[in-house]
Scaffold this motif. Structure first.
Motif, PDB file in Angstrom:
ATOM      1  N   LYS A  79       0.848  -1.020   0.038  1.00  0.00           N
ATOM      2  CA  LYS A  79      -0.017   0.087   0.036  1.00  0.00           C
ATOM      3  C   LYS A  79       0.898   1.322  -0.049  1.00  0.00           C
ATOM      4  CE  LYS A  79      -3.540   2.499   2.568  1.00  0.00           C
ATOM      5  NZ  LYS A  79      -4.247   2.207   3.935  1.00  0.00           N
ATOM      6  N   ASN A  80       2.052   1.122   0.716  1.00  0.00           N
ATOM      7  CA  ASN A  80       2.766   2.606   0.838  1.00  0.00           C
ATOM      8  C   ASN A  80       4.004   2.392  -0.021  1.00  0.00           C
ATOM      9  OD1 ASN A  80       1.027   3.956   2.854  1.00  0.00           O
ATOM     10  ND2 ASN A  80       1.925   2.462   4.375  1.00  0.00           N
ATOM     11  N   GLY A  81       4.130   1.235  -0.954  1.00  0.00           N
ATOM     12  CA  GLY A  81       5.342   1.285  -1.601  1.00  0.00           C
ATOM     13  C   GLY A  81       5.190   2.197  -2.848  1.00  0.00           C
ATOM     14  N   LYS A  82       6.222   2.409  -3.660  1.00  0.00           N
ATOM     15  CA  LYS A  82       6.443   3.526  -4.603  1.00  0.00           C
ATOM     16  C   LYS A  82       5.643   3.105  -5.666  1.00  0.00           C
ATOM     17  CE  LYS A  82      11.100   5.083  -3.447  1.00  0.00           C
ATOM     18  NZ  LYS A  82      12.539   5.065  -3.932  1.00  0.00           N
ATOM     19  N   ASP A  83       4.639   4.138  -6.335  1.00  0.00           N
ATOM     20  CA  ASP A  83       4.076   3.641  -7.566  1.00  0.00           C
ATOM     21  C   ASP A  83       4.957   4.223  -8.894  1.00  0.00           C
ATOM     22  OD1 ASP A  83       3.842   6.324  -7.971  1.00  0.00           O
ATOM     23  OD2 ASP A  83       1.871   6.413  -7.009  1.00  0.00           O
ATOM     24  N   LEU A  84       4.264   3.761 -10.048  1.00  0.00           N
ATOM     25  CA  LEU A  84       5.069   4.180 -11.305  1.00  0.00           C
ATOM     26  C   LEU A  84       5.710   5.661 -11.339  1.00  0.00           C
ATOM     27  CD1 LEU A  84       2.970   2.231 -13.880  1.00  0.00           C
ATOM     28  CD2 LEU A  84       5.139   1.479 -12.785  1.00  0.00           C
ATOM     29  N   SER A  85       4.933   6.484 -10.818  1.00  0.00           N
ATOM     30  CA  SER A  85       5.090   7.916 -10.992  1.00  0.00           C
ATOM     31  C   SER A  85       6.587   8.229  -9.864  1.00  0.00           C
ATOM     32  CB  SER A  85       4.171   8.976 -10.475  1.00  0.00           C
ATOM     33  OG  SER A  85       3.707   8.745  -9.096  1.00  0.00           O
ATOM     34  N   GLU A  86       6.694   7.301  -8.879  1.00  0.00           N
ATOM     35  CA  GLU A  86       7.765   7.514  -7.863  1.00  0.00           C
ATOM     36  C   GLU A  86       8.933   6.770  -8.041  1.00  0.00           C
ATOM     37  OE1 GLU A  86       4.939   8.463  -4.050  1.00  0.00           O
ATOM     38  OE2 GLU A  86       4.891   6.362  -4.591  1.00  0.00           O
ATOM     39  N   VAL A  87       9.036   5.843  -9.220  1.00  0.00           N
ATOM     40  CA  VAL A  87      10.300   5.085  -9.361  1.00  0.00           C
ATOM     41  C   VAL A  87      11.241   5.804 -10.517  1.00  0.00           C
ATOM     42  CG1 VAL A  87      11.079   2.960 -10.318  1.00  0.00           C
ATOM     43  CG2 VAL A  87       9.215   2.828  -8.870  1.00  0.00           C
ATOM     44  N   GLY A  88      12.380   5.987 -10.119  1.00  0.00           N
ATOM     45  CA  GLY A  88      13.155   6.864 -10.930  1.00  0.00           C
ATOM     46  C   GLY A  88      13.559   6.053 -12.247  1.00  0.00           C
ATOM     47  N   LEU A  89      13.999   6.931 -13.261  1.00  0.00           N
ATOM     48  CA  LEU A  89      14.124   6.187 -14.556  1.00  0.00           C
ATOM     49  C   LEU A  89      15.304   5.266 -14.271  1.00  0.00           C
ATOM     50  CD1 LEU A  89      13.520   9.301 -16.919  1.00  0.00           C
ATOM     51  CD2 LEU A  89      12.195   7.419 -17.052  1.00  0.00           C
ATOM     52  N   ALA A  90      16.244   5.748 -13.429  1.00  0.00           N
ATOM     53  CA  ALA A  90      17.351   4.845 -13.578  1.00  0.00           C
ATOM     54  C   ALA A  90      17.053   3.439 -12.938  1.00  0.00           C
ATOM     55  CB  ALA A  90      18.539   5.681 -12.625  1.00  0.00           C
ATOM     56  N   CYS A  91      16.122   3.159 -12.715  1.00  0.00           N
ATOM     57  CA  CYS A  91      15.810   1.847 -11.923  1.00  0.00           C
ATOM     58  C   CYS A  91      15.265   1.008 -13.082  1.00  0.00           C
ATOM     59  CB  CYS A  91      14.794   2.075 -11.064  1.00  0.00           C
ATOM     60  SG  CYS A  91      15.025   2.965  -9.441  1.00  0.00           S
ATOM     61  N   PHE A  92      14.879   1.450 -14.234  1.00  0.00           N
ATOM     62  CA  PHE A  92      14.421   0.364 -15.407  1.00  0.00           C
ATOM     63  C   PHE A  92      14.890   0.872 -16.690  1.00  0.00           C
ATOM     64  CE2 PHE A  92      10.656   2.867 -13.835  1.00  0.00           C
ATOM     65  CZ  PHE A  92      10.632   3.832 -14.834  1.00  0.00           C
ATOM     66  N   THR A  93      15.993   1.707 -16.547  1.00  0.00           N
ATOM     67  CA  THR A  93      16.474   2.090 -17.816  1.00  0.00           C
ATOM     68  C   THR A  93      17.868   1.615 -18.198  1.00  0.00           C
ATOM     69  OG1 THR A  93      14.864   3.729 -17.884  1.00  0.00           O
ATOM     70  CG2 THR A  93      16.649   4.021 -19.641  1.00  0.00           C
ATOM     71  N   ASP A  94      18.615   1.265 -19.361  1.00  0.00           N
ATOM     72  CA  ASP A  94      19.854   0.999 -19.745  1.00  0.00           C
ATOM     73  C   ASP A  94      20.514   0.382 -18.361  1.00  0.00           C
ATOM     74  OD1 ASP A  94      19.956   1.684 -22.134  1.00  0.00           O
ATOM     75  OD2 ASP A  94      20.493   3.933 -21.523  1.00  0.00           O
ATOM     76  N   LEU A  95      20.102  -0.790 -17.791  1.00  0.00           N
ATOM     77  CA  LEU A  95      20.433  -1.396 -16.899  1.00  0.00           C
ATOM     78  C   LEU A  95      21.554  -2.716 -17.287  1.00  0.00           C
ATOM     79  CD1 LEU A  95      17.360  -2.377 -14.569  1.00  0.00           C
ATOM     80  CD2 LEU A  95      19.010  -0.408 -14.398  1.00  0.00           C
ATOM     81  N   ASP A  96      22.626  -2.508 -16.553  1.00  0.00           N
ATOM     82  CA  ASP A  96      23.656  -3.675 -17.091  1.00  0.00           C
ATOM     83  C   ASP A  96      22.962  -5.010 -16.770  1.00  0.00           C
ATOM     84  OD1 ASP A  96      26.036  -4.803 -17.769  1.00  0.00           O
ATOM     85  OD2 ASP A  96      26.653  -5.041 -15.839  1.00  0.00           O
ATOM     86  N   ALA A  97      23.018  -6.034 -17.602  1.00  0.00           N
ATOM     87  CA  ALA A  97      22.247  -6.886 -17.405  1.00  0.00           C
ATOM     88  C   ALA A  97      22.706  -8.526 -17.622  1.00  0.00           C
ATOM     89  CB  ALA A  97      20.904  -7.111 -18.366  1.00  0.00           C
ATOM     90  N   ILE A  98      22.261  -9.491 -17.406  1.00  0.00           N
ATOM     91  CA  ILE A  98      22.662 -10.900 -17.547  1.00  0.00           C
ATOM     92  C   ILE A  98      21.388 -11.852 -17.771  1.00  0.00           C
ATOM     93  CG2 ILE A  98      22.600 -11.285 -15.043  1.00  0.00           C
ATOM     94  CD1 ILE A  98      25.167 -13.229 -15.525  1.00  0.00           C
TER      95      ILE A  98
END
Length: 298
Positions: A144-163
């Motif tokens: 209920k009190n977790g971050k929604d889509l508007s509160e998650v920063g772009l760095a959290c889901f953009t150009d992430l080093d991945a495996i």
């Protein structure tokens, strides 16, 4: 059969001046290459800046032996790979949830009354639940009190080093901590490739699917991964009513992407991962255009 392209070019700069070339020849793969690809190659190869108008002239494809690595091979570096399912009218992503309704709000035919002859537009209307297609979960989805889509920063889901970690569903449906060991995963997006997307849009997709155990989720949390994705119906075991993987990962603000596809096209690493949703307030899940970008290695 080896092919080369012969062409002239003119490149004009936004701050004045130009350069021109005649009878340039470059190796290519296939039977043709677009003017834009040639222009982009020249600009990158010559490291040009402030480029404005460009022209490719007198282009001709020749049958000649290659002299060096083809232009196409070089331009394939940085390739984007789409990891998202296509959302269409009537698509069922999660059994029990309504399929999306995709239709015209304003059709091209009806728009004729508003514009000059020959000018038409279409405005679409979509009605759907947020768990549709390939989607991302953020903390608000579970808490209920977790971050929604508007509160998650772009760095959290953009150009992430991945495996990519490959755990075929033909070998196991239960993915444990042991399956995730011996990989470099800290501060990376971890994409679990099970191959379950081969069952997409069939009855088999919704039942007895691959999933992570609570122990696997805790291991990923302890390793401080940034995001976890899977090409399955759910990252949790849906045979029961608890969702420990969602609880563990989202509780640690580790995002989840479900219903990925095409992970078989990716190398194990050497790419970045992005899954960007719209900036909605009060929404914890939404479809994304998930994609991988292979890193340049020229």
């Amino acid at each position: 059969m080896d092919k080369r392209v012969k062409f002239d070019f003119e490149i004009y700069f936004t701050n004045g001046g130009n350069i021109k070339g005649e009878d340039f020849r470059l190796d290519i793969m296939g039977d043709n290459i677009s003017d834009k690809e040639l222009t982009d190659y020249i600009i990158e190869d010559l490291r040009l800046l402030m480029v404005g108008e460009t022209k490719i002239l007198n282009k001709k494809i020749l049958i000649e032996p290659h002299k060096r690595k083809s232009i196409n091979s070089k331009m394939e570096n940085g390739l984007f790979i789409d990891l998202s399912h296509t959302i269409k009218h009537g698509l069922v992503t999660y059994k029990g949830l309504p399929a999306p309704i995709i239709c015209d709000y304003l059709s091209r035919e009806n728009s004729k009354q508003f514009y000059a002859e020959g000018t038409t537009f279409q405005i679409g209307k979509i009605e759907m639940v947020t768990n549709t297609g390939t989607y991302i979960d953020c903390p608000f989805h579970r808490f209920k009190n977790g971050k929604d889509l508007s509160e998650v920063g772009l760095a959290c889901f953009t150009d992430l080093d991945a495996i990519v970690i490959r755990i075929p569903f033909t070998e196991t449906l239960e993915i444990t901590k042991e399956h995730l060991k011996s990989y470099e995963i800290r501060n990376r997006a971890v994409l679990i490739h099970t191959g379950w997307d081969s069952n997409w849009n069939t009855e088999k997709y919704y039942e007895n699917h691959p999933y992570l155990t609570e122990g696997a989720a805790k291991y990923l949390k302890d390793c401080s991964v940034k995001l976890v994705g899977i090409d399955s119906h759910n990252i949790d075991n849906t045979s029961g009513k608890t969702r420990p993987v969602h609880t563990t990962l989202l509780g640690a603000e580790i995002l989840i992407v479900e219903h990925l596809c095409n992970l078989n096209l990716l190398p194990q690493d050497g790419f970045t991962f992005s899954a960007i949703p719209p900036k909605f307030k009060g929404v914890g899940t939404f479809p994304v255009r998930a994609m991988a970008k292979l890193k340049k290695n020229i």
